[in-house]
Write an enzyme that holds these catalytic residues in place. Structure first.
Site, PDB file in Angstrom:
ATOM      1  CG  ASP A  98      -2.129   0.421   1.060  1.00  0.00           C
ATOM      2  OD1 ASP A  98      -2.384   1.608   0.375  1.00  0.00           O
ATOM      3  OD2 ASP A  98      -3.278  -0.592   1.303  1.00  0.00           O
ATOM      4  CG  ASP A 201      -4.512   5.525   0.987  1.00  0.00           C
ATOM      5  OD1 ASP A 201      -5.451   4.651   1.278  1.00  0.00           O
ATOM      6  OD2 ASP A 201      -4.468   6.580   1.666  1.00  0.00           O
ATOM      7  CD  GLU A 258      -8.720   4.822  -1.596  1.00  0.00           C
ATOM      8  OE1 GLU A 258      -9.544   4.321  -1.026  1.00  0.00           O
ATOM      9  OE2 GLU A 258      -8.070   5.518  -1.306  1.00  0.00           O
ATOM     10  CG  HIS A 330      -9.001  -1.816   3.726  1.00  0.00           C
ATOM     11  ND1 HIS A 330      -8.766  -1.600   2.606  1.00  0.00           N
ATOM     12  CD2 HIS A 330      -8.539  -0.628   4.304  1.00  0.00           C
ATOM     13  CE1 HIS A 330      -8.331  -0.695   2.163  1.00  0.00           C
ATOM     14  NE2 HIS A 330      -8.228   0.125   3.255  1.00  0.00           N
ATOM     15  CG  ASP A 331     -11.196   1.684   2.962  1.00  0.00           C
ATOM     16  OD1 ASP A 331     -11.012   1.723   4.215  1.00  0.00           O
ATOM     17  OD2 ASP A 331     -10.850   2.288   2.333  1.00  0.00           O
TER      18      ASP A 331
HETATM   19  C1  NOJ Z   1      -8.223   5.123   1.707  1.00  0.00           C
HETATM   20  C2  NOJ Z   1      -7.932   3.880   2.708  1.00  0.00           C
HETATM   21  O1  NOJ Z   1      -8.320   2.573   2.186  1.00  0.00           O
HETATM   22  C3  NOJ Z   1      -8.633   3.953   3.893  1.00  0.00           C
HETATM   23  O2  NOJ Z   1      -8.538   2.694   4.943  1.00  0.00           O
HETATM   24  C4  NOJ Z   1      -7.913   5.054   4.735  1.00  0.00           C
HETATM   25  O3  NOJ Z   1      -8.663   5.521   6.248  1.00  0.00           O
HETATM   26  C5  NOJ Z   1      -7.930   6.482   3.795  1.00  0.00           C
HETATM   27  N1  NOJ Z   1      -7.247   5.782   2.389  1.00  0.00           N
HETATM   28  C6  NOJ Z   1      -7.047   7.387   4.377  1.00  0.00           C
HETATM   29  O4  NOJ Z   1      -5.672   6.948   3.981  1.00  0.00           O
END
Ligand code: NOJ
Length: 556
Positions: A98, A201, A258, A330-331
């Site tokens: 990541d 990210d 992302e 994971h989000d």
């Molecule tokens: C996206 C990540 O997947 C998430 O888990 C994180 O809280 C935010 N970006 C900030 O880095």
């Protein structure tokens, strides 16, 4: 199109904190991942995306990095990381790290130095502004985790810094060439160490709409969604292109961005042949019904909406590049809980959802536990929830007038902790995850949903995912599944998601989520049934009869 190794890959996301604990401290770690590499291999994935394991106060579970060149002791050591890279290589698995460079941690040395000397070189690594008590902030943007994007600079009463996420995640100033150079050197250091690439990210946030300024407020807090600035910010691709030239391209690294809010004209710049990323996630499914008011205002998603979102995304990128397809990460809440109605959450329904998403063009990314059909969990009190965004959304729901019980029910539907409960290895009390106390409680349903049980059962969801991956690799079909064109079929037919993949072979993918038996006219008789989530399949007089929640892949 030039063929790349990653075009045909299947990726598997490991969230190390919740995957496998090796030392009994209740937190998953790198030795745990190494011990389980053969499981990833047995599933059939070829790329592992590892969520962050760098040194971090874990305010945002590692997305707040305090040292990019070291492993957090809770996750292991650099020797463990090197062992993981070697063990993965032995198994022909690639490791993707990541890359979190929109922000770092407020405990990073750069930020400490910036606090000590805001006018010095490290002050320029961040967005620091003068401010006096009672004055408005330089802009009224709401941070992703709630509240203003501005916070008093530690040790100062007249200076503030910008954070798009949590206040413990100060944004890095990408306008500063020295910061960019420093980031590129770090990326190259990891690529030289043997990682195959990065999941990048929050990258869309690195370009700010400057100078900072207000937009009309959209809630009673007087703030506006940070999306407003993303819509206005121009010129991100010059940063991204420079980063790619300085790092990824010379290493032929695989990168997946992302990216949210991309504009149509940016797609080729992001994922085209000379794009800044190899691929980017398709979040269109997870964004269905999102409300700017907050989670409490978000109605449940239907499979019909899922179909529409997938068809729109893949039409949009056809001929441009490769999306990375997810139903969860994971989000997000667990995909089966989010997309399937309660009556569809059987293993049959979970296979349908998995299969429909997996065979879309692009790169399938599976999230740990997806192959088992892991589900959302429930809580009895907000104090049981670790995730910072859930805590903010709970407050937002209360402010909107929901009762604590209603607000908690909202959080249960969407919380990021749903995806972060420990991986369900077996039916023992801690599900084989740890010998200690798990950092998040294990899901009570691990006694039914777990890998040990599913491995031993030929018709399990786990074995269905293995079959999907095998089809993607099968020399007879790989070319069609990876490079074949995508053509929605009977798009208007409610309750049915159907599409062709046409290449050297022609595949017809059919999923009936109507809840009732359905007859689907076929343009041609099928030659064989390549996958079926039920034992039977009936086709007669130019039509297929699909049982409720039936999913089939036909070669026609
Ligand atoms: C996206 C990540 O997947 C998430 O888990 C994180 O809280 C935010 N970006 C900030 O880095």
């Amino acid at each position: 199109m030039e063929k790349k190794w990653w075009h045909s890959a299947t990726a598997y996301q490991i969230y190390p904190k919740s995957y496998q604990d090796s030392n009994g401290d209740g937190i998953g770690d790198l030795p745990g991942v190494i011990d389980r590499l053969d499981e990833v291999k047995a599933l059939g994935a070829d790329v592992i995306w590892l969520s962050p394991i760098y040194c971090s106060p874990l305010a945002d579970q590692g997305y707040d990095i305090s040292d990019y060149f070291n492993i957090d002791p809770r996750f292991g050591t650099m020797e463990d990381m090197d062992r993981l890279l070697a063990a993965a290589k032995d198994r022909d698995l690639k490791i993707v790290m990541d890359l979190v460079v929109n922000h770092c941690s407020d405990e990073h040395e750069w930020f400490r130095k910036a606090c000590e000397d805001p006018d010095g070189p490290y002050g320029q690594f961040f967005y620091i502004r003068d401010w006096h008590e009672g004055e408005p902030y330089p802009c009224n943007w709401r941070s992703y985790f709630g509240g203003p994007c501005w916070e008093l600079l530690p040790g100062h009463t007249d200076k503030i810094y910008f954070h798009a996420f949590h206040k413990k995640q100060p944004d890095l100033n990408w306008e500063n060439p020295l910061l960019r150079r420093t980031v590129y050197d770090m990326i190259n250091w990891w690529l030289d160490r043997g990682v195959a690439g990065f999941r990048i990210d929050a990258i869309i946030n690195i370009k700010k709409f400057l100078p900072f300024r207000d937009f009309p407020a959209d809630r009673d807090d007087g703030l506006c969604s940070i999306q407003r600035m993303l819509e206005k910010a121009k010129g991100i691709t010059s940063f991204l292109d420079e980063m790619a030239d300085e790092t990824f391209r010379p290493h032929d690294a695989f990168t997946v961005g992302e990216v949210f809010n991309e504009k149509d004209e940016e797609l080729p710049l992001f994922i085209g042949e000379r794009g800044c990323f190899s691929s980017m996630f398709d979040f269109s499914g997870t964004l269905i019904n999102k409300s700017e008011k907050g989670w409490y205002d978000q109605p449940p998603v239907t499979m019909e909406q899922y179909k529409e979102a997938m068809f729109a995304s893949h039409r949009r990128v056809a001929g441009v590049g490769f999306l990375s397809n997810i139903i969860e990460n994971h989000d997000e809440p667990r995909g089966v809980s989010f997309f399937l109605p309660p009556e569809g959450r059987s293993e049959t329904g979970k296979k349908l959802l998995g299969g429909l998403g997996f065979l879309l063009p692009g790169i399938p990314f599976l999230y740990q536990g997806q192959e088992l059909g892991m589900e959302n969990t429930t809580h009895t009190d907000i104090s049981e929830i670790d995730d910072i965004s859930s805590q903010d959304e709970y407050r937002v729901a209360l402010d909107a007038g929901l009762s604590p019980a209603e607000a908690l029910a909202v959080v249960d539907r969407f919380s990021r902790d749903n995806a972060r409960t420990p991986y369900q290895w077996d039916d023992t009390p801690n599900t084989g995850f740890t010998t200690g106390k798990p950092w998040l409680p294990v899901h009570p349903n691990h006694t039914e949903i777990n890998l040990a049980e599913q491995k031993g059962r030929a018709d399990s969801l786990y074995n269905f995912y293995r079959a999907l991956i095998r089809l993607r690799r099968d020399p007879e079909y790989a070319d069609t599944v990876v490079y074949g064109s995508f053509e929605p079929y009977l798009e208007e037919r409610e309750g049915l998601m159907a599409y062709y993949r046409r290449g050297r072979r022609t595949l017809l993918v059919l999923g009936n989520y109507s809840g009732a038996e359905m007859t689907v006219p076929l343009n041609e008789a099928s030659k064989r049934v390549l996958l079926n989530n039920l034992e039977r399949y009936s086709e007669k007089d130019g039509a297929a009869t699909l049982a409720p929640w039936q999913f089939v892949v036909l070669e026609v």
